[in-house]
Design a protein around this motif. Structure first.
Motif, PDB file in Angstrom:
ATOM      1  N   ASP A 102      11.170   5.370 -11.103  1.00 23.82           N
ATOM      2  CA  ASP A 102      12.610   4.972 -11.319  1.00 23.82           C
ATOM      3  C   ASP A 102      13.255   4.452 -10.176  1.00 23.82           C
ATOM      4  OD1 ASP A 102      13.998   7.282  -9.481  1.00 23.82           O
ATOM      5  OD2 ASP A 102      12.170   7.993 -10.249  1.00 23.82           O
ATOM      6  N   ARG A 103      14.131   3.628 -10.432  1.00 30.16           N
ATOM      7  CA  ARG A 103      14.929   2.788  -9.563  1.00 30.16           C
ATOM      8  C   ARG A 103      15.238   3.588  -8.121  1.00 30.16           C
ATOM      9  NH1 ARG A 103      20.463  -0.846 -10.331  1.00 30.16           N
ATOM     10  NH2 ARG A 103      20.421  -1.985  -8.698  1.00 30.16           N
ATOM     11  N   VAL A 104      15.601   4.553  -8.258  1.00 29.46           N
ATOM     12  CA  VAL A 104      16.212   5.423  -7.103  1.00 29.46           C
ATOM     13  C   VAL A 104      14.848   5.562  -6.389  1.00 29.46           C
ATOM     14  CG1 VAL A 104      16.974   7.573  -6.211  1.00 29.46           C
ATOM     15  CG2 VAL A 104      18.048   6.371  -7.949  1.00 29.46           C
ATOM     16  N   SER A 105      13.851   6.152  -6.914  1.00 35.57           N
ATOM     17  CA  SER A 105      12.542   6.372  -6.161  1.00 35.57           C
ATOM     18  C   SER A 105      11.890   5.213  -5.333  1.00 35.57           C
ATOM     19  CB  SER A 105      11.522   6.993  -7.009  1.00 35.57           C
ATOM     20  OG  SER A 105      11.657   8.306  -7.694  1.00 35.57           O
ATOM     21  N   HIS A 106      12.113   4.006  -6.275  1.00 38.12           N
ATOM     22  CA  HIS A 106      11.391   2.949  -5.714  1.00 38.12           C
ATOM     23  C   HIS A 106      12.393   2.636  -4.447  1.00 38.12           C
ATOM     24  CE1 HIS A 106       9.874  -1.284  -5.663  1.00 38.12           C
ATOM     25  NE2 HIS A 106      11.202  -1.893  -5.450  1.00 38.12           N
ATOM     26  N   LEU A 107      13.807   2.714  -4.553  1.00 37.74           N
ATOM     27  CA  LEU A 107      14.717   2.487  -3.344  1.00 37.74           C
ATOM     28  C   LEU A 107      14.052   3.118  -2.061  1.00 37.74           C
ATOM     29  CD1 LEU A 107      17.070   0.666  -1.960  1.00 37.74           C
ATOM     30  CD2 LEU A 107      18.293   2.397  -3.015  1.00 37.74           C
ATOM     31  N   ILE A 108      13.866   4.515  -2.344  1.00 38.88           N
ATOM     32  CA  ILE A 108      13.613   5.478  -1.293  1.00 38.88           C
ATOM     33  C   ILE A 108      12.311   5.051  -0.731  1.00 38.88           C
ATOM     34  CG2 ILE A 108      13.156   7.957  -0.730  1.00 38.88           C
ATOM     35  CD1 ILE A 108      15.047   8.778  -3.043  1.00 38.88           C
ATOM     36  N   GLN A 109      11.308   4.893  -1.431  1.00 42.52           N
ATOM     37  CA  GLN A 109       9.899   4.213  -0.804  1.00 42.52           C
ATOM     38  C   GLN A 109       9.988   3.242  -0.148  1.00 42.52           C
ATOM     39  OE1 GLN A 109       6.447   5.818  -2.796  1.00 42.52           O
ATOM     40  NE2 GLN A 109       7.600   7.030  -4.114  1.00 42.52           N
ATOM     41  N   SER A 110      10.702   2.234  -0.689  1.00 39.58           N
ATOM     42  CA  SER A 110      10.910   1.033   0.193  1.00 39.58           C
ATOM     43  C   SER A 110      11.535   1.039   1.520  1.00 39.58           C
ATOM     44  CB  SER A 110      11.766  -0.040  -0.553  1.00 39.58           C
ATOM     45  OG  SER A 110      11.168  -0.509  -1.808  1.00 39.58           O
ATOM     46  N   ARG A 111      12.483   2.121   1.647  1.00 43.79           N
ATOM     47  CA  ARG A 111      13.022   2.307   2.791  1.00 43.79           C
ATOM     48  C   ARG A 111      12.133   3.216   3.929  1.00 43.79           C
ATOM     49  NH1 ARG A 111      19.449   3.740   1.546  1.00 43.79           N
ATOM     50  NH2 ARG A 111      19.875   1.636   0.959  1.00 43.79           N
ATOM     51  N   LEU A 112      11.447   4.041   3.311  1.00 51.84           N
ATOM     52  CA  LEU A 112      10.554   4.841   3.866  1.00 51.84           C
ATOM     53  C   LEU A 112       9.351   3.879   4.404  1.00 51.84           C
ATOM     54  CD1 LEU A 112       9.886   7.876   1.822  1.00 51.84           C
ATOM     55  CD2 LEU A 112      11.041   7.720   3.987  1.00 51.84           C
ATOM     56  N   GLN A 113       8.647   2.906   3.777  1.00 50.28           N
ATOM     57  CA  GLN A 113       7.936   2.084   4.042  1.00 50.28           C
ATOM     58  C   GLN A 113       8.180   1.007   5.181  1.00 50.28           C
ATOM     59  OE1 GLN A 113       4.517  -0.876   2.277  1.00 50.28           O
ATOM     60  NE2 GLN A 113       6.135  -0.264   0.899  1.00 50.28           N
ATOM     61  N   LYS A 114       9.343   0.551   5.059  1.00 50.04           N
ATOM     62  CA  LYS A 114       9.950  -0.214   6.073  1.00 50.04           C
ATOM     63  C   LYS A 114       9.901   0.461   7.481  1.00 50.04           C
ATOM     64  CE  LYS A 114      14.023  -3.391   6.955  1.00 50.04           C
ATOM     65  NZ  LYS A 114      15.374  -3.518   6.493  1.00 50.04           N
ATOM     66  N   SER A 115      10.285   1.949   7.410  1.00 51.72           N
ATOM     67  CA  SER A 115      10.592   2.450   8.622  1.00 51.72           C
ATOM     68  C   SER A 115       9.266   2.623   9.442  1.00 51.72           C
ATOM     69  CB  SER A 115      11.272   3.859   8.542  1.00 51.72           C
ATOM     70  OG  SER A 115      11.119   4.723   9.450  1.00 51.72           O
ATOM     71  N   VAL A 116       8.074   2.886   8.403  1.00 52.77           N
ATOM     72  CA  VAL A 116       6.774   3.063   8.982  1.00 52.77           C
ATOM     73  C   VAL A 116       6.298   1.612   9.457  1.00 52.77           C
ATOM     74  CG1 VAL A 116       4.424   3.379   8.125  1.00 52.77           C
ATOM     75  CG2 VAL A 116       5.984   5.176   7.425  1.00 52.77           C
ATOM     76  N   MET A 117       6.549   0.914   8.858  1.00 53.60           N
ATOM     77  CA  MET A 117       6.002  -0.481   9.429  1.00 53.60           C
ATOM     78  C   MET A 117       6.637  -0.740  10.638  1.00 53.60           C
ATOM     79  SD  MET A 117       3.657  -1.850   7.154  1.00 53.60           S
ATOM     80  CE  MET A 117       3.445  -2.408   5.526  1.00 53.60           C
ATOM     81  N   LYS A 118       8.046  -0.637  10.727  1.00 51.63           N
ATOM     82  CA  LYS A 118       8.477  -0.994  11.854  1.00 51.63           C
ATOM     83  C   LYS A 118       8.178  -0.215  13.148  1.00 51.63           C
ATOM     84  CE  LYS A 118      13.543  -0.842  13.861  1.00 51.63           C
ATOM     85  NZ  LYS A 118      14.921  -0.686  13.554  1.00 51.63           N
ATOM     86  N   HIS A 119       7.810   0.942  13.131  1.00 44.80           N
ATOM     87  CA  HIS A 119       7.073   1.687  14.124  1.00 44.80           C
ATOM     88  C   HIS A 119       5.563   1.508  14.490  1.00 44.80           C
ATOM     89  CE1 HIS A 119      10.975   3.720  13.310  1.00 44.80           C
ATOM     90  NE2 HIS A 119      11.096   3.738  14.626  1.00 44.80           N
ATOM     91  N   ALA A 120       4.819   0.893  13.465  1.00 44.03           N
ATOM     92  CA  ALA A 120       3.495   0.832  13.558  1.00 44.03           C
ATOM     93  C   ALA A 120       3.322  -0.251  14.700  1.00 44.03           C
ATOM     94  CB  ALA A 120       2.993   0.264  12.312  1.00 44.03           C
ATOM     95  N   ASP A 121       2.089  -0.068  15.375  1.00 44.65           N
ATOM     96  CA  ASP A 121       1.554  -1.023  16.402  1.00 44.65           C
ATOM     97  C   ASP A 121       0.521  -1.817  15.679  1.00 44.65           C
ATOM     98  OD1 ASP A 121       3.331  -0.334  18.841  1.00 44.65           O
ATOM     99  OD2 ASP A 121       2.308   1.594  18.370  1.00 44.65           O
ATOM    100  N   ALA A 122      -0.219  -1.533  14.883  1.00 40.94           N
ATOM    101  CA  ALA A 122      -1.324  -1.961  14.273  1.00 40.94           C
ATOM    102  C   ALA A 122      -1.451  -1.552  12.808  1.00 40.94           C
ATOM    103  CB  ALA A 122      -2.763  -1.876  14.882  1.00 40.94           C
ATOM    104  N   ILE A 123      -1.894  -2.290  12.040  1.00 39.29           N
ATOM    105  CA  ILE A 123      -1.826  -2.074  10.356  1.00 39.29           C
ATOM    106  C   ILE A 123      -3.399  -2.522  10.080  1.00 39.29           C
ATOM    107  CG2 ILE A 123      -1.199  -3.022   8.067  1.00 39.29           C
ATOM    108  CD1 ILE A 123       1.631  -3.571   9.488  1.00 39.29           C
ATOM    109  N   VAL A 124      -3.932  -1.376   9.509  1.00 38.17           N
ATOM    110  CA  VAL A 124      -5.258  -1.598   8.818  1.00 38.17           C
ATOM    111  C   VAL A 124      -5.420  -1.523   7.491  1.00 38.17           C
ATOM    112  CG1 VAL A 124      -7.715  -0.849   9.117  1.00 38.17           C
ATOM    113  CG2 VAL A 124      -6.279  -0.874  11.321  1.00 38.17           C
TER     114      VAL A 124
END
Length: 468
Positions: A207-229
């Motif tokens: 659903d749209r709400v879940s997509h929005l929530i997960q997009s924000r969660l992913q953005k937060s994780v990416m913002k704090h990551a120093d490296a992505i594998v």
């Protein structure tokens, strides 16, 4: 600007980058799934733990004490070094058998009542509400206790970096919080891209709400990551682009999945090919889940084409499918029974047993559905298939998997719409003497788990030495 780093030239042997004595460091690995939990996804973190110690890195593992999972595999415990610090935190999830029974009852419940549509709608609303609370996945119910245990561990024992592997993506949220608490560099390891999992995983909230929530969660994780594998080059670049859009300056590294030569030491001598003129049964083995991202449908179409043209030759074919199957895939497998070939269908088996079945195959089957994003996927079993050195019948879209296989088994690599090509391949294997050999066998060394742990150690050292 985000960048992808590569291993320096001349360090193909992992032993060349061993750290000097006395310079050992410690990594905190966040992984809800860890042995005795079984399944393909567990292999990657376990092998990192096994081999990182050779590169001067000791590991603490934050794992679920009572994981709600479908399979366990005690044979994987042998790979965990005795000195590994295992920290377990309980999850509030119900036992997996209970979840499975509840799902089965919901699917089988039928009612002739006029209120049935209303009841069905109410159940959907209830499930949707629960789903909105369990973001990004049900393993978020592990988060409170795991956060408490992780905070305590970091306070009592010195660590130098944090690594979280996903899915589940709750691992990344937990590790991101621990990074903010401790200030340690954070590596997020995507075994599967978050967006692709959200799109294709069974029972995932669409659903749209879940997509929005997960997009924000992913953005937060990416913002704090120093490296992505990630596990392919294309996925690494895609995730780095997402990270950059989130304002992150994380560096990226592709570390493929792979194989561990130690896993093959116990294998019995493979079955020998029959000599003489009598036609031997040709065995094709598929291991892993059959679902919407690994549909068997193209192979079924090819079998049916052979059945209509030369049905008698299929008596010489045996197909083995080892692993979980969705109802849709089971229905497809039922169609095989209308032909003369032999069908063997089994559920999940221990990893060492799966390797034995692979080694006794004449050909191994690799399936990847032709859907958006699949060009960036390389199934984990691909690399163990390569190590077995049996011919690989691959039915995949154009992309990274097809490119890798093209270097080793170019003559048995097909697109899903090439039914006639797959049928011709089957006909040749069933009617002619064919002794296929892998091309450039020495090139598979780049996929050894020890080498890949060395790649991870390079990245960890870079982050720590640069004071990230």
């Amino acid at each position: 600007m985000s960048t992808i780093i590569t291993r320096p030239t001349g360090t193909s042997d992992p032993r060349e980058i061993l750290l000097p004595e006395g310079a050992r460091k410690r990594l905190l690995l966040v992984s809800y799934h860890f042995p005795p939990v079984g399944g393909a996804g567990v292999q990657r973190p376990v092998k990192f733990v096994k081999y990182l110690r050779k590169f001067g890195w000791d590991v603490s593992v934050l794992m679920a004490a009572n994981p709600s999972v479908p399979v366990f595999d005690n044979s994987l415990l042998i790979d965990i070094p005795e000195e590994t610090n295992l920290v377990k935190a309980r999850t509030w999830e119900p036992d997996y058998s209970l979840k499975k029974n509840m799902a089965s009852k919901n699917q089988n419940r039928q009612s002739a009542s006029l209120l049935s549509p209303l009841k069905s709608a109410c159940r959907k609303i209830a499930r949707s509400g629960a789903g909105l609370l369990l973001q990004p996945d049900a393993q978020i119910l592990w988060y409170p206790n795991a956060l408490k245990a992780g905070r305590k561990l970091l306070k009592e024992m010195q660590h130098d970096a944090i690594l979280a592997t996903a899915p589940p993506y709750s691992n990344l949220i937990l590790a991101s919080k621990l990074k903010r608490i401790s200030g340690l560099p954070l590596i997020v390891d995507f075994r599967d891209e978050w967006d692709l999992s959200s799109k294709y995983l069974e029972n995932h909230q669409q659903d749209r709400v879940s997509h929005l929530i997960q997009s924000r969660l992913q953005k937060s994780v990416m913002k704090h990551a120093d490296a992505i594998v990630a596990t392919t080059k294309a996925s690494t670049q895609r995730l780095l682009d997402r990270a950059q859009q989130s304002g992150s300056d994380a560096i990226g590294k592709c570390i493929y999945n792979g194989f561990d030569m130690d896993d093959f030491d116990h294998l019995d001598e493979p079955l020998k090919k029959h000599s003489g003129t009598a036609q031997k049964r040709f065995r094709i083995v598929y291991t892993g889940t059959l679902w919407n991202l690994t549909t068997v449908e193209p192979l079924i179409h090819a079998l049916e084409a052979v059945h209509h043209s030369q049905p008698e030759i299929l008596k010489n074919l045996e197909l083995q499918f080892i692993g979980r199957k969705t109802p849709e895939q089971l229905a497809l497998l039922e169609r095989i029974k209308q032909t003369a070939c032999t069908l063997v269908s089994e559920e999940y088996c221990a990893h060492h047993e799966a390797l034995k079945k692979m080694s006794n195959a004449d050909a191994l089957c690799l399936l990847l559905s032709d859907v958006e994003g699949a060009d960036r996927v390389a199934p984990a079993k691909l690399f163990e298939y390569l190590a077995i050195k049996r011919e690989i019948l691959s039915i995949t879209p154009a992309g990274e998997t097809a490119d890798i296989l093209g270097s080793f088994w170019p003559a048995s690599n097909f697109r899903a719409d090439n039914v006639s090509g797959i049928a011709d391949w089957l006909t040749e294997r069933l009617t002619e003497t064919h002794d296929a050999s892998i091309s450039q066998p020495e090139q598979i060394n780049q996929f050894k788990r020890e080498y890949q742990a060395g790649q991870l150690a390079d990245l960890l050292n870079q982050l720590v030495n640069n004071g990230v």
